[in-house]
Design a protein around this motif. Structure first.
Motif, mmCIF file in Angstrom:
data_model
loop_
_atom_site.group_PDB
_atom_site.id
_atom_site.type_symbol
_atom_site.label_atom_id
_atom_site.label_comp_id
_atom_site.label_asym_id
_atom_site.label_seq_id
_atom_site.Cartn_x
_atom_site.Cartn_y
_atom_site.Cartn_z
ATOM 1 N N SER A 46 0.870 -1.176 0.000
ATOM 2 C CA SER A 46 0.000 0.000 0.000
ATOM 3 C C SER A 46 0.899 1.215 0.000
ATOM 4 O O SER A 46 1.768 1.349 0.850
ATOM 5 C CB SER A 46 -0.858 0.030 1.267
ATOM 6 O OG SER A 46 -2.135 -0.407 1.015
ATOM 7 N N ASN A 84 -0.276 4.312 0.224
ATOM 8 C CA ASN A 84 -0.907 5.302 1.090
ATOM 9 C C ASN A 84 -1.589 4.591 2.248
ATOM 10 O O ASN A 84 -2.108 3.492 2.082
ATOM 11 C CB ASN A 84 -1.954 6.117 0.314
ATOM 12 C CG ASN A 84 -1.333 6.925 -0.792
ATOM 13 O OD1 ASN A 84 -1.097 6.413 -1.875
ATOM 14 N ND2 ASN A 84 -1.049 8.182 -0.522
ATOM 15 N N CYS A 85 -1.595 5.256 3.389
ATOM 16 C CA CYS A 85 -2.295 4.718 4.551
ATOM 17 C C CYS A 85 -3.768 4.533 4.190
ATOM 18 O O CYS A 85 -4.395 5.413 3.598
ATOM 19 C CB CYS A 85 -2.163 5.673 5.732
ATOM 20 S SG CYS A 85 -3.091 5.161 7.188
ATOM 21 N N GLN A 86 -4.321 3.399 4.567
ATOM 22 C CA GLN A 86 -5.697 3.080 4.245
ATOM 23 C C GLN A 86 -6.671 3.610 5.290
ATOM 24 O O GLN A 86 -7.814 3.168 5.379
ATOM 25 C CB GLN A 86 -5.849 1.571 4.058
ATOM 26 C CG GLN A 86 -5.104 1.055 2.846
ATOM 27 C CD GLN A 86 -5.685 1.611 1.565
ATOM 28 O OE1 GLN A 86 -6.832 1.347 1.248
ATOM 29 N NE2 GLN A 86 -4.907 2.399 0.835
ATOM 30 N N SER A 87 -6.217 4.591 6.054
ATOM 31 C CA SER A 87 -7.084 5.296 6.995
ATOM 32 C C SER A 87 -7.055 6.800 6.722
ATOM 33 O O SER A 87 -8.093 7.419 6.561
ATOM 34 C CB SER A 87 -6.644 5.026 8.429
ATOM 35 O OG SER A 87 -7.409 5.772 9.349
ATOM 36 N N LEU A 136 2.910 6.569 2.532
ATOM 37 C CA LEU A 136 3.771 5.802 3.430
ATOM 38 C C LEU A 136 5.188 5.814 2.884
ATOM 39 O O LEU A 136 5.453 5.341 1.782
ATOM 40 C CB LEU A 136 3.249 4.365 3.559
ATOM 41 C CG LEU A 136 1.868 4.261 4.215
ATOM 42 C CD1 LEU A 136 1.267 2.897 3.993
ATOM 43 C CD2 LEU A 136 1.965 4.566 5.683
ATOM 44 N N TYR A 168 5.232 2.810 8.154
ATOM 45 C CA TYR A 168 4.209 1.783 8.330
ATOM 46 C C TYR A 168 4.042 1.480 9.811
ATOM 47 O O TYR A 168 5.007 1.519 10.580
ATOM 48 C CB TYR A 168 4.623 0.483 7.632
ATOM 49 C CG TYR A 168 4.551 0.536 6.132
ATOM 50 C CD1 TYR A 168 3.401 0.143 5.467
ATOM 51 C CD2 TYR A 168 5.629 0.971 5.375
ATOM 52 C CE1 TYR A 168 3.325 0.178 4.085
ATOM 53 C CE2 TYR A 168 5.566 1.014 4.000
ATOM 54 C CZ TYR A 168 4.411 0.613 3.360
ATOM 55 O OH TYR A 168 4.341 0.662 1.993
ATOM 56 N N SER A 174 2.293 -3.604 9.463
ATOM 57 C CA SER A 174 0.915 -3.532 8.969
ATOM 58 C C SER A 174 0.989 -3.365 7.462
ATOM 59 O O SER A 174 1.806 -2.606 6.955
ATOM 60 C CB SER A 174 0.185 -2.338 9.580
ATOM 61 O OG SER A 174 -0.999 -2.075 8.873
ATOM 62 N N TYR A 220 -1.328 -2.047 5.686
ATOM 63 C CA TYR A 220 -2.251 -1.022 5.221
ATOM 64 C C TYR A 220 -2.174 0.334 5.925
ATOM 65 O O TYR A 220 -2.624 1.318 5.355
ATOM 66 C CB TYR A 220 -3.698 -1.517 5.367
ATOM 67 C CG TYR A 220 -3.926 -2.837 4.699
ATOM 68 C CD1 TYR A 220 -3.988 -2.937 3.319
ATOM 69 C CD2 TYR A 220 -4.062 -3.991 5.458
ATOM 70 C CE1 TYR A 220 -4.191 -4.148 2.693
ATOM 71 C CE2 TYR A 220 -4.269 -5.210 4.837
ATOM 72 C CZ TYR A 220 -4.326 -5.287 3.453
ATOM 73 O OH TYR A 220 -4.521 -6.495 2.840
ATOM 74 N N TYR A 221 -1.671 0.384 7.139
ATOM 75 C CA TYR A 221 -1.834 1.605 7.933
ATOM 76 C C TYR A 221 -0.510 2.220 8.371
ATOM 77 O O TYR A 221 0.483 1.524 8.570
ATOM 78 C CB TYR A 221 -2.684 1.309 9.170
ATOM 79 C CG TYR A 221 -4.025 0.729 8.815
ATOM 80 C CD1 TYR A 221 -4.967 1.490 8.145
ATOM 81 C CD2 TYR A 221 -4.339 -0.590 9.119
ATOM 82 C CE1 TYR A 221 -6.196 0.963 7.783
ATOM 83 C CE2 TYR A 221 -5.567 -1.130 8.769
ATOM 84 C CZ TYR A 221 -6.489 -0.351 8.102
ATOM 85 O OH TYR A 221 -7.702 -0.877 7.735
ATOM 86 N N CYS A 222 -0.534 3.535 8.574
ATOM 87 C CA CYS A 222 0.655 4.237 9.063
ATOM 88 C C CYS A 222 0.705 4.161 10.592
ATOM 89 O O CYS A 222 -0.289 3.857 11.248
ATOM 90 C CB CYS A 222 0.648 5.699 8.603
ATOM 91 S SG CYS A 222 -0.542 6.783 9.420
ATOM 92 N N CYS A 256 -1.858 6.251 12.581
ATOM 93 C CA CYS A 256 -3.260 5.809 12.656
ATOM 94 C C CYS A 256 -3.443 4.500 13.418
ATOM 95 O O CYS A 256 -4.494 4.270 14.006
ATOM 96 C CB CYS A 256 -3.831 5.637 11.245
ATOM 97 S SG CYS A 256 -4.045 7.196 10.366
#
Length: 92
Positions: free
Chosen positions: A11, A13-16, A21, A27, A36, A38-40, A43
Motif C-alpha cells: 500500500s 498510502n495509509c488506508q485510513s 507511506l 508503516y 501492517s 495497510y496503515y501508518c 493511525c
C-alpha cells in the motif's frame, strides 16, 4: 526502498488517512514486530486505531484542510476516502 516491509502488495498510502507511506510517515507495526500492510504508525499502534472513534468525515476533513482544491478534486478525494480499507471494510 529501505525501511519498507517486503510483501506481495504494498500500500503506497495509509488506508485510513491517505498519507503517503514512506520514511517520513512509517508503516505501523504490530506488537510482534511485523509491519501492517495497510496503515501508518500515526493511525494504527499495533493493537488498534489510535483514534478509534474517528469518522470518515473527520478523516477526510483533516486531509483536505489547508489544501486549495477545486470542487472536482474534492469529489475525487471523497470517493478515494470512501474506498480506503478502514472505511470500506468497517475496520473502525
Amino acid at each position: 526502498m529501505p525501511g519498507v516491509p517486503d510483501r506481495e502488495k504494498k500500500s503506497e498510502n495509509c488506508q485510513s488517512c491517505f498519507k503517503m507511506l514512506n520514511g517520513t510517515v512509517p508503516y505501523a507495526t504490530f506488537n510482534d514486530g511485523t509491519y501492517s500492510h495497510y496503515y501508518c504508525a500515526q493511525c494504527f499502534d499495533g493493537i488498534g486505531f489510535t483514534e478509534s472513534n474517528l469518522s470518515l468525515n473527520t478523516a477526510f476533513s483533516r486531509f483536505i484542510a489547508g489544501k486549495r482544491l477545486s470542487w472536482l478534486a474534492r469529489m475525487k478525494y471523497a470517493r478515494v476516502f470512501q474506498n480506503l480499507r478502514r472505511w470500506k471494510m468497517g475496520d473502525y
